[in-house]
Design a protein around this motif. Structure first.
Motif, PDB file in Angstrom:
ATOM      1  N   ASN A 130      47.580  44.014  39.554  1.00 26.44           N
ATOM      2  CA  ASN A 130      46.978  42.864  40.550  1.00 26.44           C
ATOM      3  C   ASN A 130      45.473  42.841  40.993  1.00 26.44           C
ATOM      4  N   GLN A 131      44.676  43.950  39.779  1.00 26.63           N
ATOM      5  CA  GLN A 131      43.177  43.669  39.885  1.00 26.63           C
ATOM      6  C   GLN A 131      42.605  42.500  38.908  1.00 26.63           C
ATOM      7  N   THR A 132      43.454  42.215  37.865  1.00 25.56           N
ATOM      8  CA  THR A 132      42.990  41.298  36.948  1.00 25.56           C
ATOM      9  C   THR A 132      42.741  40.009  37.803  1.00 25.56           C
ATOM     10  N   SER A 133      41.234  39.598  37.271  1.00 17.33           N
ATOM     11  CA  SER A 133      40.474  38.655  38.376  1.00 17.33           C
ATOM     12  C   SER A 133      39.277  38.472  37.469  1.00 17.33           C
ATOM     13  N   MET A 134      38.515  37.424  38.045  1.00 24.06           N
ATOM     14  CA  MET A 134      37.046  37.088  37.636  1.00 24.06           C
ATOM     15  C   MET A 134      36.295  37.935  38.790  1.00 24.06           C
ATOM     16  N   TYR A 135      35.364  38.835  38.154  1.00 21.93           N
ATOM     17  CA  TYR A 135      34.590  39.531  39.331  1.00 21.93           C
ATOM     18  C   TYR A 135      33.157  38.900  39.195  1.00 21.93           C
ATOM     19  N   LEU A 136      32.548  38.922  40.370  1.00 20.73           N
ATOM     20  CA  LEU A 136      31.439  37.905  40.394  1.00 20.73           C
ATOM     21  C   LEU A 136      30.210  39.124  41.396  1.00 20.73           C
ATOM     22  N   CYS A 137      29.223  39.249  40.758  1.00 19.37           N
ATOM     23  CA  CYS A 137      27.948  40.051  41.368  1.00 19.37           C
ATOM     24  C   CYS A 137      27.118  39.114  41.948  1.00 19.37           C
ATOM     25  N   ALA A 138      26.311  39.402  43.005  1.00 26.95           N
ATOM     26  CA  ALA A 138      25.374  38.099  43.542  1.00 26.95           C
ATOM     27  C   ALA A 138      24.487  39.243  44.335  1.00 26.95           C
ATOM     28  N   SER A 139      23.226  38.430  44.269  1.00 27.60           N
ATOM     29  CA  SER A 139      22.240  39.411  45.167  1.00 27.60           C
ATOM     30  C   SER A 139      21.387  38.264  45.835  1.00 27.60           C
ATOM     31  N   SER A 140      20.785  38.852  47.156  1.00 28.83           N
ATOM     32  CA  SER A 140      19.966  38.195  47.711  1.00 28.83           C
ATOM     33  C   SER A 140      18.646  38.849  48.269  1.00 28.83           C
ATOM     34  N   LEU A 141      17.641  38.204  48.836  1.00 25.81           N
ATOM     35  CA  LEU A 141      16.331  38.862  49.010  1.00 25.81           C
ATOM     36  C   LEU A 141      16.472  39.755  50.262  1.00 25.81           C
TER      37      LEU A 141
END
Lengths: 113, 116
Positions: free
Chosen positions: B84-95
């Motif tokens: 159930n951890q099959t997925s698209m994982y997205l990382c993001a950053s902000s200032l």
């Protein structure tokens, strides 16, 4: 609880046929509303940020507007390369998740020649 | 231009394996985030970090942990991967947190993880 609802889920347009995507939100206090574009298999790409009701931003064929309850992304004379999923997200002042974004489920736009 | 780089575009792992997803940003951003994206559910926040060695749980932290030993790098760890951890994982950053104009999140290209 903060909520973001986007409509329609999917939209098919002919090239040149203008339309609007809707993002309705309920938040305890809006810090900012964000629009992103996402192409298949890629990460979201930032388009606009709106901070207060009445604000508008434009970029090429896209124009984003904001009221106290919703935001619209207007697409004027779209081209096939505008085909993508458009995501709306809000950042709430009272968020317990720091400055994370609360996303809608997106509108999948297909523009045919 | 801001660049957020995720170490893998595609990963296939077995149930029970320990999985590391790496994310690096090159713009000296304070905040970093991990989301997962699933059809019909949209993007959901797993964890975020506002400084080195600092972390906060998001909406769905169960089954995950994170590490931020350096400002530019934020790792997501699946201690014992499940299907159930099959997925698209997205990382993001902000200032910077708190400054409206600097709060834009920039995303990496994503890692599509399949757990078999």
């Amino acid at each position: 609880e903060d909520q973001v609802t986007q409509s329609p889920e999917a939209l098919r347009l002919q090239e040149g046929e203008s339309s609007s995507l809707n993002c309705s939100y309920t938040v305890s206090g809006l810090r900012g509303l964000f629009w992103y574009r996402q192409d298949p298999g890629k990460g979201p790409e930032f388009l606009f940020t709106l901070y207060s009701a009445g604000e508008e931003k434009e970029k090429e064929r896209l124009k984003a507007t904001l009221t106290k309850k919703e935001s619209f992304l207007h697409i004027t004379a779209p081209k096939p390369e505008d085909s993508a999923t458009y995501l709306c997200a809000v950042q709430a002042k009272s968020s317990n998740s720091g400055y994370a974004l609360n996303f809608g489920k997106g509108t999948s736009l297909l523009v045919t020649p | 231009d801001v660049k957020v780089t995720q170490s893998s575009r595609y990963l296939v792992k077995r149930t029970g394996e320990k999985v590391f997803l790496e994310c690096v940003q090159d713009m000296d951003h304070e905040n970093m985030f991990w989301y997962r994206q699933d059809p019909g559910l949209g993007l959901r926040l797993i964890y975020f970090s506002y400084d080195v060695k600092m972390k906060e749980k998001g909406d769905i932290p169960e089954g995950y942990s994170v590490s931020r030993e350096k400002k530019e790098r934020f790792s997501l760890i699946l201690e014992s991967a499940s299907t159930n951890q099959t997925s698209m994982y997205l990382c993001a950053s902000s200032l910077i947190a708190g400054l409206l104009a600097k709060n834009i999140q920039y995303f990496g290209a994503g890692t599509r993880l399949s757990v078999l």
